[in-house]
Design a protein around this motif. Structure first.
Motif, PDB file in Angstrom:
ATOM      1  N   PHE A  85       0.806  -1.213   0.000  1.00 35.07           N
ATOM      2  CA  PHE A  85       0.000   0.000   0.000  1.00 35.07           C
ATOM      3  C   PHE A  85       0.842   1.266   0.000  1.00 35.07           C
ATOM      4  CE2 PHE A  85      -2.752  -3.318   1.630  1.00 35.07           C
ATOM      5  CZ  PHE A  85      -3.776  -3.211   0.700  1.00 35.07           C
ATOM      6  N   SER A  86       2.059   1.160   0.477  1.00 31.82           N
ATOM      7  CA  SER A  86       2.847   2.376   0.576  1.00 31.82           C
ATOM      8  C   SER A  86       4.346   2.112   0.447  1.00 31.82           C
ATOM      9  CB  SER A  86       2.566   3.060   1.923  1.00 31.82           C
ATOM     10  OG  SER A  86       3.542   4.046   2.137  1.00 31.82           O
ATOM     11  N   PRO A  87       4.824   2.036  -0.782  1.00 31.07           N
ATOM     12  CA  PRO A  87       6.250   1.763  -0.960  1.00 31.07           C
ATOM     13  C   PRO A  87       7.122   2.757  -0.205  1.00 31.07           C
ATOM     14  CG  PRO A  87       5.083   1.729  -3.063  1.00 31.07           C
ATOM     15  CD  PRO A  87       4.113   2.212  -2.034  1.00 31.07           C
ATOM     16  N   ARG A  88       6.744   4.007  -0.238  1.00 33.78           N
ATOM     17  CA  ARG A  88       7.597   5.013   0.375  1.00 33.78           C
ATOM     18  C   ARG A  88       7.626   4.852   1.888  1.00 33.78           C
ATOM     19  NH1 ARG A  88       6.936  11.458   0.143  1.00 33.78           N
ATOM     20  NH2 ARG A  88       8.801  11.918   1.381  1.00 33.78           N
ATOM     21  N   PHE A  89       6.469   4.619   2.424  1.00 31.27           N
ATOM     22  CA  PHE A  89       6.368   4.423   3.870  1.00 31.27           C
ATOM     23  C   PHE A  89       7.215   3.211   4.297  1.00 31.27           C
ATOM     24  CE2 PHE A  89       4.252   2.337   7.471  1.00 31.27           C
ATOM     25  CZ  PHE A  89       4.392   3.341   8.414  1.00 31.27           C
ATOM     26  N   THR A  90       7.136   2.133   3.454  1.00 35.32           N
ATOM     27  CA  THR A  90       7.862   0.903   3.780  1.00 35.32           C
ATOM     28  C   THR A  90       9.349   1.166   3.899  1.00 35.32           C
ATOM     29  OG1 THR A  90       6.244  -0.258   2.474  1.00 35.32           O
ATOM     30  CG2 THR A  90       8.197  -1.500   3.085  1.00 35.32           C
ATOM     31  N   ARG A  91       9.878   1.958   2.976  1.00 36.33           N
ATOM     32  CA  ARG A  91      11.315   2.201   2.966  1.00 36.33           C
ATOM     33  C   ARG A  91      11.799   2.746   4.311  1.00 36.33           C
ATOM     34  NH1 ARG A  91      10.563   3.437  -2.437  1.00 36.33           N
ATOM     35  NH2 ARG A  91      10.456   5.659  -2.109  1.00 36.33           N
ATOM     36  N   CYS A  92      10.969   3.591   4.917  1.00 37.08           N
ATOM     37  CA  CYS A  92      11.329   4.081   6.254  1.00 37.08           C
ATOM     38  C   CYS A  92      11.069   2.995   7.285  1.00 37.08           C
ATOM     39  CB  CYS A  92      10.492   5.296   6.643  1.00 37.08           C
ATOM     40  SG  CYS A  92      10.506   6.559   5.386  1.00 37.08           S
ATOM     41  N   TYR A  93       9.906   2.406   7.138  1.00 39.43           N
ATOM     42  CA  TYR A  93       9.385   1.508   8.161  1.00 39.43           C
ATOM     43  C   TYR A  93      10.284   0.309   8.414  1.00 39.43           C
ATOM     44  CZ  TYR A  93       5.768  -1.106  10.656  1.00 39.43           C
ATOM     45  OH  TYR A  93       5.042  -1.815  11.580  1.00 39.43           O
ATOM     46  N   VAL A  94      10.852  -0.277   7.284  1.00 41.47           N
ATOM     47  CA  VAL A  94      11.618  -1.499   7.446  1.00 41.47           C
ATOM     48  C   VAL A  94      12.878  -1.284   8.265  1.00 41.47           C
ATOM     49  CG1 VAL A  94      10.754  -2.670   5.385  1.00 41.47           C
ATOM     50  CG2 VAL A  94      12.798  -1.214   5.235  1.00 41.47           C
ATOM     51  N   ARG A  95      13.300  -0.053   8.444  1.00 40.52           N
ATOM     52  CA  ARG A  95      14.516   0.169   9.214  1.00 40.52           C
ATOM     53  C   ARG A  95      14.378  -0.359  10.627  1.00 40.52           C
ATOM     54  NH1 ARG A  95      16.096   6.177   8.690  1.00 40.52           N
ATOM     55  NH2 ARG A  95      17.733   5.499  10.136  1.00 40.52           N
ATOM     56  N   TYR A  96      13.164  -0.412  11.114  1.00 46.55           N
ATOM     57  CA  TYR A  96      12.990  -0.935  12.470  1.00 46.55           C
ATOM     58  C   TYR A  96      11.870  -1.977  12.528  1.00 46.55           C
ATOM     59  CZ  TYR A  96       9.781   3.011  12.123  1.00 46.55           C
ATOM     60  OH  TYR A  96       8.837   3.904  11.700  1.00 46.55           O
ATOM     61  N   GLN A  97      11.661  -2.624  11.368  1.00 45.17           N
ATOM     62  CA  GLN A  97      10.613  -3.629  11.355  1.00 45.17           C
ATOM     63  C   GLN A  97      11.140  -5.015  11.014  1.00 45.17           C
ATOM     64  OE1 GLN A  97       7.772  -4.276  12.306  1.00 45.17           O
ATOM     65  NE2 GLN A  97       7.128  -2.262  13.087  1.00 45.17           N
ATOM     66  N   GLU A 110      19.336 -26.142  -2.742  1.00 45.30           N
ATOM     67  CA  GLU A 110      19.286 -25.236  -3.899  1.00 45.30           C
ATOM     68  C   GLU A 110      17.935 -24.557  -3.994  1.00 45.30           C
ATOM     69  OE1 GLU A 110      19.812 -26.843  -7.857  1.00 45.30           O
ATOM     70  OE2 GLU A 110      18.339 -28.420  -7.544  1.00 45.30           O
ATOM     71  N   GLY A 111      17.851 -23.581  -4.883  1.00 47.49           N
ATOM     72  CA  GLY A 111      16.660 -22.766  -5.036  1.00 47.49           C
ATOM     73  C   GLY A 111      17.092 -21.348  -5.397  1.00 47.49           C
ATOM     74  N   PHE A 112      16.125 -20.486  -5.683  1.00 50.44           N
ATOM     75  CA  PHE A 112      16.515 -19.108  -6.001  1.00 50.44           C
ATOM     76  C   PHE A 112      15.582 -18.133  -5.298  1.00 50.44           C
ATOM     77  CE2 PHE A 112      13.613 -17.050  -9.105  1.00 50.44           C
ATOM     78  CZ  PHE A 112      12.692 -18.087  -9.257  1.00 50.44           C
ATOM     79  N   GLY A 113      16.079 -16.927  -5.148  1.00 47.37           N
ATOM     80  CA  GLY A 113      15.287 -15.893  -4.501  1.00 47.37           C
ATOM     81  C   GLY A 113      15.476 -14.555  -5.205  1.00 47.37           C
ATOM     82  N   ILE A 114      14.773 -13.565  -4.692  1.00 50.11           N
ATOM     83  CA  ILE A 114      14.852 -12.214  -5.271  1.00 50.11           C
ATOM     84  C   ILE A 114      15.298 -11.252  -4.165  1.00 50.11           C
ATOM     85  CG2 ILE A 114      12.363 -11.778  -4.842  1.00 50.11           C
ATOM     86  CD1 ILE A 114      12.378 -10.190  -7.520  1.00 50.11           C
ATOM     87  N   ILE A 115      16.136 -10.307  -4.554  1.00 52.98           N
ATOM     88  CA  ILE A 115      16.615  -9.325  -3.582  1.00 52.98           C
ATOM     89  C   ILE A 115      15.483  -8.332  -3.287  1.00 52.98           C
ATOM     90  CG2 ILE A 115      18.343  -7.543  -3.081  1.00 52.98           C
ATOM     91  CD1 ILE A 115      19.607 -10.281  -3.461  1.00 52.98           C
ATOM     92  N   GLU A 116      15.126  -8.235  -2.028  1.00 54.88           N
ATOM     93  CA  GLU A 116      14.068  -7.286  -1.650  1.00 54.88           C
ATOM     94  C   GLU A 116      14.630  -6.015  -1.047  1.00 54.88           C
ATOM     95  OE1 GLU A 116      10.561  -8.511   0.314  1.00 54.88           O
ATOM     96  OE2 GLU A 116       9.920  -9.346  -1.609  1.00 54.88           O
ATOM     97  N   LYS A 117      15.842  -6.107  -0.546  1.00 52.89           N
ATOM     98  CA  LYS A 117      16.450  -4.933   0.066  1.00 52.89           C
ATOM     99  C   LYS A 117      17.959  -5.138   0.084  1.00 52.89           C
ATOM    100  CE  LYS A 117      16.371  -2.492   4.490  1.00 52.89           C
ATOM    101  NZ  LYS A 117      16.628  -1.156   3.917  1.00 52.89           N
ATOM    102  N   ALA A 118      18.700  -4.086  -0.173  1.00 50.35           N
ATOM    103  CA  ALA A 118      20.164  -4.194  -0.192  1.00 50.35           C
ATOM    104  C   ALA A 118      20.761  -3.185   0.777  1.00 50.35           C
ATOM    105  CB  ALA A 118      20.695  -3.935  -1.606  1.00 50.35           C
ATOM    106  N   GLN A 145      14.155 -10.102  11.893  1.00 55.17           N
ATOM    107  CA  GLN A 145      14.322  -8.696  12.268  1.00 55.17           C
ATOM    108  C   GLN A 145      15.201  -7.964  11.261  1.00 55.17           C
ATOM    109  OE1 GLN A 145      12.511  -7.402  14.635  1.00 55.17           O
ATOM    110  NE2 GLN A 145      11.723  -9.430  15.233  1.00 55.17           N
ATOM    111  N   LEU A 146      14.647  -6.994  10.597  1.00 54.95           N
ATOM    112  CA  LEU A 146      15.423  -6.274   9.585  1.00 54.95           C
ATOM    113  C   LEU A 146      16.404  -5.297  10.219  1.00 54.95           C
ATOM    114  CD1 LEU A 146      12.760  -5.823   6.820  1.00 54.95           C
ATOM    115  CD2 LEU A 146      14.419  -7.645   7.175  1.00 54.95           C
ATOM    116  N   ALA A 147      16.176  -5.000  11.470  1.00 58.92           N
ATOM    117  CA  ALA A 147      17.127  -4.138  12.184  1.00 58.92           C
ATOM    118  C   ALA A 147      18.487  -4.828  12.294  1.00 58.92           C
ATOM    119  CB  ALA A 147      16.594  -3.822  13.573  1.00 58.92           C
TER     120      ALA A 147
END
Lengths: 361, 361
Positions: free
Chosen positions: A10-22, A92-100, A49-51
């Motif tokens: 719902f809010s990509p921009r909000f997420t970018r801030c939010y994930v810093r402590y989510q 084995e398997g593959f994934g996608i980068i969601e955050k760097a 924990q993404l922190a």
């Protein structure tokens, strides 16, 4: 959908801030004791924990990861390496980068990656990992191909490359031709200009199966009985194979050895018959054959699973896949929640290799 | 005693003139059909015409020639090469030069020689041969050693040299340790600084046999049963062997493979059990062992049986023999006339390798 994903939706921009402590809601399959795969494998759901994410790390969302025979044997405690417990499953398997992280240089959000190391634990929905431990792959591959790229096609490629110097037109003989590795051997051999003679157990629907393998590029497909009666090599229709690939073992090895060229090599990479190899003494002395083994895990140990040589091989295989000359083995997607049923069905060795189960996260 | 020998005995000077137009009474064992060695081998007596001797030829009087397992299998028609018939038997042995043609450069009367080629036909009392097809050996060797120099010690030496790079103190494991090759392995390994673990079938007089092999330099001698129960490699008393030599085959190979070091090589040069090799699949995959074969005949084909490399090897072995660190296997001399009995006894595989029969001419 986890909290993180919901916010992001719902809010990509909000997420970018939010994930810093989510966190992200994550799950994994793991092992605390060896035993029956349908019973001992446990699932854990937890908040990643993404922190905790370091500046050199990325957040990988796993997309697909197959169940391989090696996973089954690892769970049973009968594999060549016995991991320390508890152990996160999946090789084995593959994934996608969601955050760097801020110091990540070569990977970016949206990239597809596979693990750079053995036994990385691919049966989990999310992971934090340093970029040096991941290998980027093209993100326009068939996803099932991407999920099954690191083990079986590499095994097939190395066995075709590393034991005999073959020339275009030379013949490779293999059994278990319908296994995932067998299907890869057919396709890679065709790509390299080698002919394949493929042996299968007789079974229901054998004609359809033969046609499927011929469609992949198999030159000859024979049941064990047909191979025993065949005069392919005797009548000079084909030169005797210098390279023979064995995933079955047991008495049938005698027939393989009879068919082999003098000074040839038989590479064993599996034992589906659960029998030891039976090999005539005279073939060693008078025919000077040699028998060796192949294990992808060892090759990765020896060459470095994140080595240039491995990356080159993966690039070549991806290229073949993109050209359509390498396709994923027959497979069936299963959600991680159905892991018990998928593992039970993967243990049914009578149907082993007929379809590969791939977890889709 | 032939006419020639009789004359020579009484009048050396007269003989020198006389042989220019005379002959020697000669005999040979030969084959016109394959089958039971006690039945199909024939003896022929004939006059070898010395007038036929060319200027580059020598007259060789054979002194001793052994009966090897390969001779038995050749007669039975089950050997790796099936000779054209009629075929003069005998693959090794030594003789003395009795006369040299005017253009012969490197051999002289009184020299000892062995054949420079495979399947030369040593079971004959005399031969005319060009010097290039003979190899000179020291004429102060133990005669039985000279007679058995070309096959078994060379087999043992090559197997110890060509498959693994061993260092002093490394262990070599072998079965059939009392065979002629087995005894050579013990002695050459000791000479090269390797330790040997030697497996024997249990039998009457086993303690005496063990002592005999220890006297030759064997570090450990064990029956098959003792080896199976042994903890030699498990308790760290010895490093696991990188090189294993197999002359027995059958199920016992499983025990050999269990004992082997990772990445080790098992060389098969015989199949005394008359069974195929039984080899666990996992040893190929997870232990990365390799199985190869060894056949002295092939080595001679590939390197040239009269090559510098072969001559160097023979010189080294003769040197070992002269120093007393290489002795002939247990043997029994038989006259050529007793060939039927000697062949019959050589076919008794229950006593095979207990003693080697050597024809003494």
């Amino acid at each position: 959908m986890g909290t993180f994903a919901l916010f992001r939706k719902f809010s990509p921009r909000f997420t970018r801030c939010y994930v810093r402590y989510q966190h992200v809601d994550s799950s994994k399959l793991f092992l605390t004791e060896f035993g029956d795969p349908a019973k001992v494998v446990k699932k854990e759901e937890f908040a990643l924990q993404l922190a905790d994410m370091a500046s050199k790390q990325v957040l990988v969302k796993m997309l697909q990861a197959p169940i391989n025979p090696a996973d089954i044997n690892t769970i049973q405690g009968v594999y060549g390496v016995k991991p320390n417990l508890p152990f996160t499953l999946g090789n084995e398997g593959f994934g996608i980068i969601e955050k760097a992280g801020s110091e990540v240089k070569n990977l970016k959000v949206g990239d597809w990656v596979i693990p750079g190391t053995n036994a990385w634990g691919t049966w989990r929905s999310y992971a934090l990992e340093e970029e040096k431990n991941l290998i980027k792959i093209p993100n326009d591959l068939d996803p099932a191909m991407a999920a099954t790229l690191a083990v079986n096609p590499c095994t097939a490629f190395r066995m075709l490359q590393d034991f005999e110097t073959l020339s275009k037109g030379d013949t490779v003989l293999q059994n278990a031709a319908n296994s995932a590795v067998g299907q890869n051997v057919i396709q890679i051999a065709r790509h390299l200009g080698f002919r394949t003679v493929n042996i299968l157990r007789n079974r229901e629907g054998i004609e359809k199966l033969k046609q499927d393998l011929q469609d992949l590029g198999a030159d000859y497909v024979l049941t064990e009985e047909e191979f025993r009666a065949s005069k392919l090599f005797k009548n000079g229709e084909l030169a005797q194979p210098k390279l023979v690939l064995n995933c079955v073992s047991g008495k049938a090895v005698i027939e393989l050895v009879k068919a082999m060229a003098e000074n040839g090599t038989l590479v064993t990479y599996g034992g589906m018959s659960r029998q030891p190899l039976i090999v005539p003494t005279s073939a060693f002395i008078f025919k000077n054959i040699r028998l060796v083994g192949y294990w992808m895990t060892r090759w990765n140990w020896q060459h470095g699973s994140n080595s240039t040589e491995r990356k080159d091989m993966l690039a070549m295989l991806c290229n073949m896949a993109k050209q359509g000359s390498l396709v994923a083995p027959k497979h069936e997607f299963v959600p991680l929640d159905s892991f018990q049923e998928a593992l039970a069905r993967s243990c049914d060795t009578t149907r082993f290799h007929e379809t590969k189960f791939i977890f889709k996260f």
